[in-house]
Scaffold this active site. Structure first.
Site, short mmCIF file in Angstrom:
data_model
loop_
_atom_site.label_atom_id
_atom_site.label_comp_id
_atom_site.label_asym_id
_atom_site.label_seq_id
_atom_site.Cartn_x
_atom_site.Cartn_y
_atom_site.Cartn_z
CB SER A 84 -1.07 0.00 1.16
OG SER A 84 0.04 0.10 2.51
CB THR A 87 8.95 0.91 -0.44
OG1 THR A 87 8.68 -0.52 -0.38
CG2 THR A 87 10.59 1.15 -0.64
CG HIS A 148 3.14 -5.19 6.67
ND1 HIS A 148 3.10 -4.07 6.03
CD2 HIS A 148 3.85 -6.02 5.98
CE1 HIS A 148 3.79 -4.07 4.89
NE2 HIS A 148 4.50 -5.46 5.07
CB SER A 178 0.77 -3.70 -5.72
OG SER A 178 1.92 -3.72 -5.43
NE ARG A 300 3.07 -4.12 -10.12
CZ ARG A 300 1.97 -3.78 -10.91
NH1 ARG A 300 2.16 -4.06 -12.15
NH2 ARG A 300 0.97 -2.90 -10.33
N GLY A 302 4.03 1.84 -9.65
CA GLY A 302 4.06 2.71 -8.88
C GLY A 302 2.93 4.01 -9.26
P1 PAP Z 1 5.96 -3.56 1.04
O1 PAP Z 1 4.53 -3.80 1.70
O2 PAP Z 1 6.38 -4.87 0.45
O3 PAP Z 1 6.85 -2.99 1.61
P2 PAP Z 1 5.07 -1.49 -0.45
O4 PAP Z 1 6.16 -0.49 -0.68
O5 PAP Z 1 3.86 -1.11 0.37
O6 PAP Z 1 5.60 -3.05 -0.39
O7 PAP Z 1 4.18 -1.36 -2.00
C1 PAP Z 1 4.91 -1.53 -3.15
C2 PAP Z 1 4.09 -0.87 -3.92
O8 PAP Z 1 4.55 0.65 -3.85
C3 PAP Z 1 4.45 -0.69 -5.60
O9 PAP Z 1 3.34 -0.77 -6.31
P3 PAP Z 1 2.84 -1.18 -7.86
O10 PAP Z 1 3.13 -2.73 -7.73
O11 PAP Z 1 1.61 -0.86 -7.99
O12 PAP Z 1 3.87 -0.65 -8.59
C4 PAP Z 1 5.64 -0.14 -5.77
O13 PAP Z 1 5.85 0.27 -7.31
C5 PAP Z 1 5.03 1.21 -5.19
N1 PAP Z 1 6.00 1.98 -4.70
C6 PAP Z 1 7.44 1.80 -4.36
N2 PAP Z 1 8.07 2.99 -4.03
C7 PAP Z 1 7.38 4.04 -4.37
C8 PAP Z 1 7.44 5.37 -4.44
N3 PAP Z 1 8.58 5.78 -4.24
N4 PAP Z 1 6.38 5.97 -4.73
C9 PAP Z 1 5.34 5.61 -5.26
N5 PAP Z 1 5.15 4.25 -5.34
C10 PAP Z 1 6.06 3.52 -4.91
#
Ligand code: PAP
Length: 337
Positions: A84, A87, A148, A178, A300, A302
């Site tokens: 959600s 990161t 989490h 995601s 991925r 974002g």
């Molecule tokens: P986690 O719970 O495993 O830590 P988390 O970071 O919550 O994962 O989610 C990853 C999603 O945040 C990915 O989304 P997507 O699959 O729809 O692309 C990832 O691309 C997105 N994400 C990671 N970093 C950023 C960022 N700096 N800005 C916006 N979205 C981001």
């Protein structure tokens, strides 16, 4: 000031052996037999523990956290359901709190570390070792940690102290896509593929890590203690990052000055932007920021609205109906495109 003293070294967190073991392998196995179980996304099963679904290792870590973690009033807890925006929230919070210690162009730890290395998870890093408790005195102050777990499962001291909790919520459609992508990547081959239809059925029934998602978000949304929980939305962060950063800085007790509003906020926004983070060497080639997985899989697309590339009309209808029913009257709304 040099930056090094402010970086949490994740290699050195192990402290003293536990005085009181949380659960041995045998005790955990026996305990699991008493819990409802369903098919897992990257482990054979998920178990319904304290009202939410999780994996065996997570259960053991969460029990340890509940028994041992003592929150301090200055702590910052980042709470999210997987995928959600964890990161991103880790990066932004770290950058705001430490903005006077580092230069975003030269020595900033986010240029060479994945955010998960700088802001550790309670359950995946600090309390993941079943034989040892972490030495939390090694965490820089203020301590920023992530989890989490839903609000109800937080250790009591987080609920009763003056520590602050930041929750980020993402529309459940994109969150599902995601999670599915990520878990397909890290799912062991031995478990076979997880078709999107099957994953979606689990998700709509609430069977997803730390889910049901609606219960998770409501648990933080309904927390009424003043100044305890800041409830952010991924989509609002995307479209209006600078204003959301102001809100975040204020809540954290690190408000931006008028002078800083002219450039520093934008610097932080740029440093932590999806594209900038995705293109960093540490996030292209590094691994291990979370468990043994590749850092690049955390970045991925974002975007808002990628679900439209995966959902059929009937999937959209089913999840919309679930969310309408579960969130009715709560006031939580989402931007989905
Ligand atoms: P986690 O719970 O495993 O830590 P988390 O970071 O919550 O994962 O989610 C990853 C999603 O945040 C990915 O989304 P997507 O699959 O729809 O692309 C990832 O691309 C997105 N994400 C990671 N970093 C950023 C960022 N700096 N800005 C916006 N979205 C981001």
């Amino acid at each position: 000031m040099t930056g090094t003293t402010h970086i949490f070294n994740s290699q050195s967190i192990t402290g003293k052996p536990k005085q009181q073991e949380t659960l041995s392998e045998e005790e955990l196995d026996e305990f699991l037999t008493s819990l409802p179980k369903e098919k897992g996304w990257r482990t054979p099963n998920l178990f319904l523990f304290q009202g939410f679904w999780c994996q065996p290792k997570e259960i053991r870590a969460i029990i340890s956290i509940q028994n041992h973690f003592i929150a301090q009033d200055t702590d910052v807890i980042l709470a999210t359901i997987p995928k959600s925006g964890t990161t991103w929230l880790k990066a932004l919070t770290f950058a705001i709190v430490n903005r006077n210690n580092f230069n975003v162009h030269h020595n900033h730890p986010l240029l060479t570390h994945n955010p998960h290395e700088l802001v550790p998870f309670l359950e995946y890093k600090l309390y993941a070792d079943s034989n040892r408790l972490p030495d939390l005195s090694l965490l820089p102050s203020p301590r920023i940690v992530a989890t989490h777990v839903p609000f109800g499962a937080l250790p009591d001291s987080i609920k009763t102290s003056n520590c602050k909790i930041i929750y980020i919520c993402r529309n459940p459609f994109d969150t599902f896509v995601s999670i599915w992508h990520y878990l397909c990547k890290i799912r062991p081959e031995s478990l076979g593929p997880l078709p999107i239809e099957e994953a979606f059925d689990l998700y709509c029934r609430g069977v997803t890590g730390y889910g049901p998602y609606w219960d998770h978000m409501l648990s933080y949304w309904r927390e009424t203690a003043p100044n305890k929980v800041l409830f952010l939305k991924y989509e609002e962060m995307k479209v209006d990052t600078c204003n959301q950063l102001k809100i975040l800085g204020e809540f954290l007790g690190f408000p931006f000055t008028e002078e800083e509003e002219k450039g520093v906020i934008e610097d932080i926004s740029n440093l932590c932007s999806f594209q900038n983070m995705k293109d960093l060497e540490v996030n292209k080639k590094g691994k291990g920021a979370i468990s043994v997985f590749e850092n690049r899989d955390l970045f991925r697309k974002g975007e808002i609205g990628d679900w439209m590339n995966y959902f059929t009309p009937s999937m959209f209808e089913r999840l919309s109906n679930v969310m309408d029913e579960k969130l009715e009257g709560s006031g939580i709304t989402f931007t989905v495109s």
